[in-house]
Write a protein that holds these residues in place. Structure first.
Motif, short mmCIF file in Angstrom:
data_model
loop_
_atom_site.label_atom_id
_atom_site.label_comp_id
_atom_site.label_asym_id
_atom_site.label_seq_id
_atom_site.Cartn_x
_atom_site.Cartn_y
_atom_site.Cartn_z
N GLY A 53 55.98 56.99 20.79
CA GLY A 53 56.25 57.65 22.05
C GLY A 53 55.95 59.14 22.06
O GLY A 53 56.05 59.82 21.05
N LYS A 54 55.59 59.61 23.24
CA LYS A 54 55.45 61.03 23.49
C LYS A 54 56.05 61.32 24.87
O LYS A 54 55.63 60.72 25.88
N VAL A 55 57.05 62.20 24.89
CA VAL A 55 57.76 62.51 26.13
C VAL A 55 57.91 64.03 26.24
O VAL A 55 58.33 64.69 25.28
N ALA A 56 57.56 64.56 27.39
CA ALA A 56 57.69 66.00 27.66
C ALA A 56 57.06 66.84 26.55
O ALA A 56 57.62 67.84 26.12
N GLY A 57 55.91 66.41 26.09
CA GLY A 57 55.15 67.19 25.13
C GLY A 57 55.50 67.00 23.68
O GLY A 57 54.88 67.61 22.81
N SER A 58 56.49 66.16 23.36
CA SER A 58 56.92 65.98 21.97
C SER A 58 56.88 64.50 21.58
O SER A 58 57.25 63.63 22.38
N MET A 59 56.47 64.26 20.33
CA MET A 59 56.48 62.89 19.82
C MET A 59 57.93 62.46 19.56
O MET A 59 58.77 63.26 19.17
N THR A 60 58.20 61.17 19.78
CA THR A 60 59.55 60.64 19.59
C THR A 60 59.48 59.19 19.14
O THR A 60 58.61 58.43 19.59
N SER A 61 60.41 58.82 18.27
CA SER A 61 60.50 57.42 17.83
C SER A 61 61.46 56.61 18.69
O SER A 61 61.67 55.42 18.43
N LEU A 62 62.05 57.23 19.71
CA LEU A 62 63.04 56.55 20.55
C LEU A 62 62.40 55.57 21.53
O LEU A 62 63.07 54.68 22.04
N ILE A 63 61.12 55.76 21.81
CA ILE A 63 60.38 54.76 22.57
C ILE A 63 59.17 54.33 21.74
O ILE A 63 58.51 55.16 21.13
N SER A 64 58.91 53.05 21.71
CA SER A 64 57.81 52.53 20.89
C SER A 64 57.44 51.13 21.37
O SER A 64 58.20 50.46 22.08
N ALA A 65 56.28 50.68 20.96
CA ALA A 65 55.81 49.35 21.32
C ALA A 65 54.84 48.87 20.26
O ALA A 65 54.30 49.67 19.47
N SER A 66 54.63 47.58 20.21
CA SER A 66 53.63 47.00 19.30
C SER A 66 52.84 45.95 20.06
O SER A 66 53.39 45.26 20.93
N GLN A 67 51.58 45.85 19.72
CA GLN A 67 50.70 44.95 20.47
C GLN A 67 49.71 44.28 19.53
O GLN A 67 49.22 44.88 18.58
N GLU A 68 49.44 43.01 19.80
CA GLU A 68 48.44 42.28 19.04
C GLU A 68 47.37 41.76 19.98
O GLU A 68 47.67 41.20 21.04
N PHE A 69 46.12 41.95 19.59
CA PHE A 69 44.98 41.48 20.36
C PHE A 69 44.23 40.43 19.55
O PHE A 69 44.07 40.57 18.33
N THR A 70 43.74 39.40 20.21
CA THR A 70 42.86 38.41 19.58
C THR A 70 41.61 38.28 20.43
O THR A 70 41.68 38.06 21.64
N PHE A 71 40.47 38.44 19.78
CA PHE A 71 39.20 38.24 20.48
C PHE A 71 38.92 36.74 20.52
O PHE A 71 38.64 36.11 19.50
N VAL A 72 39.01 36.16 21.71
CA VAL A 72 38.86 34.71 21.87
C VAL A 72 37.40 34.30 21.77
O VAL A 72 37.07 33.22 21.26
N GLY A 73 36.50 35.16 22.25
CA GLY A 73 35.09 34.85 22.16
C GLY A 73 34.31 35.44 23.32
O GLY A 73 34.88 35.88 24.33
N ALA A 74 32.99 35.46 23.18
CA ALA A 74 32.10 35.95 24.23
C ALA A 74 31.49 34.77 24.97
O ALA A 74 31.10 33.77 24.35
N THR A 75 31.42 34.85 26.29
CA THR A 75 30.87 33.78 27.11
C THR A 75 29.82 34.35 28.06
O THR A 75 29.57 35.56 28.09
N ASN A 76 29.23 33.45 28.84
CA ASN A 76 28.22 33.84 29.85
C ASN A 76 27.09 34.65 29.22
O ASN A 76 26.69 35.70 29.74
N GLY A 77 26.58 34.14 28.10
CA GLY A 77 25.46 34.82 27.45
C GLY A 77 25.81 36.19 26.93
O GLY A 77 24.99 37.11 26.99
N ASN A 78 27.04 36.32 26.38
CA ASN A 78 27.52 37.60 25.82
C ASN A 78 27.68 38.70 26.86
O ASN A 78 27.63 39.89 26.53
N THR A 79 27.89 38.31 28.10
CA THR A 79 28.18 39.31 29.12
C THR A 79 29.69 39.42 29.39
O THR A 79 30.13 40.38 30.03
N THR A 80 30.47 38.44 28.93
CA THR A 80 31.91 38.45 29.13
C THR A 80 32.63 38.37 27.79
O THR A 80 32.37 37.45 27.00
#
Length: 240
Positions: A53-80
């Protein structure tokens, strides 16, 4: 083979494997701000982002999040390019995760993008506060006016899942995702006199499959060497 020479070779292999193990372990724990390279031919690849987290110009551990991404694959001739995501609000303070966003680098122009799940609404080129600036893509919990203000979103200890797709004007073999960010609102109690802020993303690197294969192969080599060593050599090695 001379027992002493055999012992030295086994010890050298053991030292090499220990070094490789430390290297792989450091990759698991090592935070990185480098862009995530997505290869259209490698579906199923996963990476995770931690948000501080960053609030009012200062870093803080009081707000935080975690995220996981998985690349499922490319479709439509690698346009998507298709992804699934999981986002958790693991803040210490009560808070609400309005949105998440990132930048995309590619040789082709983005034509559109869309999402489902916890963050089904999308927006382009939103300006995030706390000096972070514009992000090319962001996904938000509700329609509203933009990704940095509005109702709803994951509250403290909630996790949301969904998918998103990025469409390009022409086929592209690789893309990069970078500058990950989340938007926090309704922080209670407030931090530094403010009830809103951002989460700045840091990538957690994971060893490539080839690295794990080297580790497994190395353990196999040591095991085989110990099995074929002369009895006297094995005894000395065990006691050294």
């Amino acid at each position: 083979m001379n027992a002493g020479l055999h012992k030295r070779r086994v010890i050298n292999m053991y030292k090499h494997l220990i070094s490789l193990s430390f290297f792989a372990t450091s990759l698991v724990a090592m935070p990185s701000t480098a862009a995530v390279l997505i290869d259209s031919s490698v579906s199923g690849s996963t990476f995770s982002i931690d948000y501080e987290g960053k609030v009012a110009g200062s870093m803080t551990s009081l707000i935080s999040a975690s995220q996981e991404f998985t690349f499922v694959g490319a479709t439509n001739g690698n346009t998507t390019y298709n992804f699934s995501y999981s986002l958790a609000n693991d803040s210490t303070n009560a808070s609400r995760l309005r949105s998440f966003g990132f930048d995309v680098t590619s040789t082709d122009t983005i034509s559109s993008f869309s999402a489902t799940g916890a963050y089904p609404f999308s927006a382009a080129n939103n300006n995030f506060p706390e000096g972070l600036g514009v992000r090319e893509i962001c996904f938000r919990a509700t329609g509203g006016n933009n990704c940095t203000g509005g109702p709803n979103g994951l509250t403290q200890n909630q996790t949301g899942i969904g998918t998103f797709s990025i469409n390009f004007a022409d086929a592209t073999n690789t893309i990069e995702l970078d500058n990950f960010v989340t938007r926090f609102q309704s922080i209670a109690p407030g931090i530094n006199g403010s009830d809103s802020g951002v989460g700045i993303g840091t990538m957690n690197a994971v060893p490539e499959p080839a690295t794990w294969m080297m580790l497994i192969f190395g353990f196999g080599l040591i095991g085989g060497a110990l099995r074929t060593a002369p009895v006297a050599s094995r005894k000395r090695f065990a006691l050294s």
